[in-house]
Scaffold this motif. Sequence first.
Motif, mmCIF file in Angstrom:
data_model
loop_
_atom_site.group_PDB
_atom_site.id
_atom_site.type_symbol
_atom_site.label_atom_id
_atom_site.label_comp_id
_atom_site.label_asym_id
_atom_site.label_seq_id
_atom_site.Cartn_x
_atom_site.Cartn_y
_atom_site.Cartn_z
ATOM 1 N N VAL A 1 49.049 48.036 17.484
ATOM 2 C CA VAL A 1 49.747 49.099 17.335
ATOM 3 C C VAL A 1 51.223 49.227 17.030
ATOM 4 N N GLY A 2 51.501 48.444 15.310
ATOM 5 C CA GLY A 2 52.845 48.271 15.137
ATOM 6 C C GLY A 2 53.217 46.892 15.833
ATOM 7 N N GLY A 3 52.077 45.903 15.949
ATOM 8 C CA GLY A 3 51.642 44.879 15.753
ATOM 9 C C GLY A 3 51.789 44.372 17.671
ATOM 10 N N VAL A 4 51.521 45.523 18.464
ATOM 11 C CA VAL A 4 52.021 45.427 19.845
ATOM 12 C C VAL A 4 50.198 45.699 20.592
ATOM 13 N N ARG A 5 49.296 44.876 20.923
ATOM 14 C CA ARG A 5 47.672 45.611 21.462
ATOM 15 C C ARG A 5 48.159 46.014 22.874
ATOM 16 N N TYR A 6 47.114 46.853 22.767
ATOM 17 C CA TYR A 6 47.257 48.192 24.328
ATOM 18 C C TYR A 6 45.498 48.298 24.442
ATOM 19 N N GLY A 7 45.790 48.520 25.654
ATOM 20 C CA GLY A 7 44.092 48.321 26.214
ATOM 21 C C GLY A 7 44.120 49.867 27.705
ATOM 22 N N LEU A 8 43.623 50.499 27.241
ATOM 23 C CA LEU A 8 42.657 51.211 28.646
ATOM 24 C C LEU A 8 42.594 51.171 29.952
ATOM 25 N N PRO A 9 43.485 51.016 30.970
ATOM 26 C CA PRO A 9 42.975 50.714 32.344
ATOM 27 C C PRO A 9 41.997 51.408 32.827
ATOM 28 N N TRP A 10 40.826 50.395 33.787
ATOM 29 C CA TRP A 10 39.968 51.812 34.379
ATOM 30 C C TRP A 10 39.699 50.652 35.469
ATOM 31 N N ASN A 11 39.991 49.556 35.973
ATOM 32 C CA ASN A 11 41.032 49.073 37.382
ATOM 33 C C ASN A 11 41.317 47.864 37.785
ATOM 34 N N VAL A 12 41.780 48.509 38.737
ATOM 35 C CA VAL A 12 42.565 46.897 39.347
ATOM 36 C C VAL A 12 42.570 46.169 40.099
ATOM 37 N N SER A 13 42.820 45.543 40.038
ATOM 38 C CA SER A 13 43.056 44.348 41.488
ATOM 39 C C SER A 13 44.350 43.109 41.661
ATOM 40 N N THR A 14 44.473 42.986 42.568
ATOM 41 C CA THR A 14 44.942 41.743 43.195
ATOM 42 C C THR A 14 45.846 41.285 43.850
ATOM 43 N N PRO A 15 45.910 39.993 44.138
ATOM 44 C CA PRO A 15 45.410 38.689 44.501
ATOM 45 C C PRO A 15 45.795 38.907 46.074
ATOM 46 N N VAL A 16 44.931 38.728 46.932
ATOM 47 C CA VAL A 16 45.604 38.859 48.927
ATOM 48 C C VAL A 16 45.034 37.693 49.020
ATOM 49 N N LEU A 17 45.563 37.626 50.564
ATOM 50 C CA LEU A 17 45.158 36.489 51.311
ATOM 51 C C LEU A 17 44.167 36.847 52.286
ATOM 52 N N PHE A 18 42.828 36.743 51.478
ATOM 53 C CA PHE A 18 41.556 36.777 52.666
ATOM 54 C C PHE A 18 41.557 34.869 53.986
ATOM 55 N N TYR A 19 41.464 36.239 54.875
ATOM 56 C CA TYR A 19 41.626 34.820 56.171
ATOM 57 C C TYR A 19 40.115 35.171 57.279
ATOM 58 N N ASN A 20 40.347 33.596 57.922
ATOM 59 C CA ASN A 20 39.353 34.483 58.945
ATOM 60 C C ASN A 20 40.002 34.589 60.095
ATOM 61 N N ALA A 21 39.759 36.002 60.463
ATOM 62 C CA ALA A 21 40.297 36.520 61.239
ATOM 63 C C ALA A 21 40.387 36.070 63.408
ATOM 64 N N GLY A 22 38.373 35.652 63.390
ATOM 65 C CA GLY A 22 38.330 35.021 64.814
ATOM 66 C C GLY A 22 38.953 33.541 64.668
ATOM 67 N N ALA A 23 39.183 32.742 64.083
ATOM 68 C CA ALA A 23 40.130 31.726 64.237
ATOM 69 C C ALA A 23 41.322 31.374 63.892
ATOM 70 N N LEU A 24 41.854 32.326 63.392
ATOM 71 C CA LEU A 24 42.838 32.364 63.661
ATOM 72 C C LEU A 24 43.512 32.662 64.894
ATOM 73 N N ARG A 25 43.217 33.838 65.111
ATOM 74 C CA ARG A 25 42.783 34.508 66.601
ATOM 75 C C ARG A 25 42.771 33.588 67.751
ATOM 76 N N GLN A 26 41.541 32.739 67.930
ATOM 77 C CA GLN A 26 41.275 32.269 69.099
ATOM 78 C C GLN A 26 42.616 30.766 68.833
ATOM 79 N N ALA A 27 43.162 30.776 67.539
ATOM 80 C CA ALA A 27 43.842 29.415 67.486
ATOM 81 C C ALA A 27 45.497 29.458 67.707
#
Length: 298
Positions: free
Chosen positions: A1-27
């Motif tokens: 529309v008017g040279g701009v593309r639009y989208g209809l959002p239906w899910n969202v994600s963001t990057p996070v830091l996954f980690y081995n909780a047991g190993a970090l706690r042990q260290a």
Amino acid sequence: VGGVRYGLPWNVSTPVLFYNAGALRQAGASVPRTWTELEATANRIRAGRRPLLTIADAWTFEALVSTRGGRLVVNGKPDFDSAVAIDALEQLARMVRNDSAQARTLGEAVGAAFDFARGQNLMVAASIANWTDFQKIPFVELGAAQFPCEKVCTVPIGGANLGIVKGASAQEQAGALAFWKFLIEPARLADWVRNTAYVTPRKSVQASLESYYAKNPYRKAAYDQMDDTAPRPTAPEYYVWQRYLEDAIHKASTGQMTAQAAHVGTRILNDLIMEVDFSRRPFRCVGDGGDVYLADTV
């Protein structure tokens, strides 16, 4: 529309830091809150492991650059050779070189999952949507935290939009809109979040998820950083650019570029080549800043 593309959002994600909780706690290690802390933690708890699993992925690299206050695309043009982008890449290369990180490509995801399961890697930055896959890994007490900050706390937003192609008939447009409304009904969105770990694009749905997040606090890490999100690059060519970017990230972080340059007796320059004259050797290359280089091979 008017040279701009639009989208209809239906899910969202963001990057996070996954980690081995047991190993970090042990260290005796805390979950790092910045990339400086992450590097220091990885160096300290190596003990024959390579704690950080780094994936040559444009999206998470965008996040790494944005936390340093930079962007990969400026005014519709790639800015991959900025001081901020180079600093981010040098950190990854340094960690791989010091055996505190292991570099992988997106095509090596299965092998990476096995390394994470056997404790060879303890941390990885990835989409919160990977939670449902990561939680299936045996022998790992899985944790997730907000993406580490550096100078600022910000992450590029991901997820999925519903688009209506240009030229669709009025009936097709109405059908697509009805389908989108079906997808974003509050109860359906809440159920989607519970089953996929994605984040709802509707704040009004969040209240119905409070008890769910109370039982699954790690999954809430993605939602908690929604106020710090930024849009991804919208330049149409970025889809092509990011493939070259991901290849360069992997080669640079593993030292392949440096080794190749030493083999042929040349040096690496950090510049974005915008124009090449292939009519005769040496080829004339022009960088985005106007600098001119001569090369026998391109």
